[in-house]
Design an enzyme around this catalytic site. Structure first.
Site: not given
Ligand code: GLA
Length: 379
Positions: A133, A207, A344
């Site tokens: 991210h 997110h 997402e």
């Molecule tokens: C994303 C990832 C997860 C986790 C979340 C945040 O969606 O795929 O594995 O890291 O973000 O906690």
């Protein structure tokens, strides 16, 4: 008839004040307030968008984060359906990416390494041995600049951010704009636009954690989910794709028809074990580049239905497996495991290291674009 100059002046004043009122009424659909102040003194503004059905969405300049989204249930009761915090400090301390825009690269890049035009780049490692991210200070941890937009589709706010060359290891200065528009059809439309001055990679996503019950003490296990996908990208340790596409048929990742999320989430399945639940990328049907319906999330309790439309090739469905009660959210509620889920829209994880996946390279002169729509109704 001859009119005096004074009359003409009055007429002009009356006209311009009417014009100002019209604009004023339009922009009242977007209310700007101060959400908080960062440690360095910078102010973080909040924009409240309200459509003509009383649906509201609030977003702040920190992380271009959606802090609330309030939609009706089948009886018309309007409630917030996204997890988050009551104060700016909550978002500053957050490690779960509640409501934020993540990037430059939403999702994981293996060991934070990739090559572009024969050059090797090393990104911040912030998730085990991988990059996740956008890194330590990704798009979710920076201050964006918000402006109210005049959009005939509905109240609209645009957030802009300039990500400097080298930020978190990424090449090129990237200019990115994310626009949230709340239409009178109860759609939250999200448009992304990005440019760069050097070849780079760009794959931002939203997110938000949804819980359509509006009661964040509940889990999302009784929601049903449908995903328009015949395959997913299986992962190995650290949630890095193996590079293959696997058919969903015969696996607990088959959401081609709506299924209760809790039904198979704890099945003895290698992929579910690796994700500690659902935390995978689905290979969406249809043509990337074309906005099409890709998923439907439904809560039988409230009757709220959310359709997801996007032009992206992939959808990460994350069932909130890492929430563990540590994050104290809105109204002091501790967000327990699986009390929210993310859908997402994005390119597949670790695309730069998988030339067979749809690519995410952005070059000078090109414009990155994404459109994603979360559409709310009831059943
Ligand atoms: C994303 C990832 C997860 C986790 C979340 C945040 O969606 O795929 O594995 O890291 O973000 O906690």
């Amino acid at each position: 008839m001859k009119r005096s100059p004074a009359f003409c002046l009055l007429a002009i004043l009356a006209f311009s004040s009417a014009a100002a009122n019209t604009r004023g009424t339009d922009t009242q659909l977007v209310k700007t307030t101060v959400f908080g102040k960062l440690k360095d003194g910078r102010e973080v503004r909040q924009f409240t968008l309200t459509n003509n059905r009383g649906v509201t969405m609030q977003a702040i300049e920190y992380g271009a984060t959606i802090v609330s989204l309030s939609v009706p249930d089948r009886k018309g009761k309007i409630e917030d359906v996204v997890l988050g915090y009551d104060s700016l400090q909550g978002y500053v301390d957050d490690t779960s990416y509640f409501g934020a825009i993540v990037g430059r690269y939403g999702n994981r890049i293996r060991r934070g390494q990739f090559q572009l035009d024969g050059q090797r780049y090393s990104l911040t490692i912030n998730d085990g041995e991988n990059h996740l991210h956008g890194g330590r200070i990704g798009f979710n941890k920076v201050l964006w600049n918000g402006t109210v937009l005049d959009d005939p589709a509905g109240p609209s706010v645009q957030f802009r951010y300039v990500s400097k060359d080298g930020e978190e290891g990424y090449p090129g200065t990237v200019q990115i704009a994310v626009t949230y528009t709340l239409t009178d059809q109860n759609e939250l439309r999200i448009k992304y636009e990005g440019t760069t001055d050097k070849p780079t990679i760009l794959n931002p996503t939203q997110h938000s954690y949804f819980n359509l019950t509006g009661d964040f003490t509940r889990t999302i296990l009784d929601h049903t989910l449908m995903i328009e996908a015949d395959a997913f990208t299986p992962v190995s340790k650290g949630l890095i794709p193996t590079g293959e596409l696997q058919k969903v048929a015969g696996t607990p990742l088959d959401f081609r028809t709506a299924v209760r999320i809790g039904l198979r989430i704890d099945d003895a399945d290698e992929q579910l074990r690796l994700g500690q639940g659902y935390d995978h990328n689905w290979v969406l049907r249809g043509n990337p580049g074309q906005v099409r319906k890709v998923a439907e999330l439904y809560d039988p309790l409230s009757g709220r239905l959310m359709s997801v439309l996007t032009d992206q090739p992939g959808l990460q469905f994350y069932s909130g497996n890492f929430l563990n009660g540590a994050a104290k959210g809105k109204k002091g509620i501790a967000y327990q495991r699986r009390s929210g889920l993310c859908l997402e829209t994005q390119a597949y994880p670790d695309t730069p290291n998988n030339p067979q996946f749809p690519q995410v390279t952005l070059r000078p002169g090109q414009v990155y674009r994404q459109t994603t729509i979360y559409h709310f109704s009831t059943r």
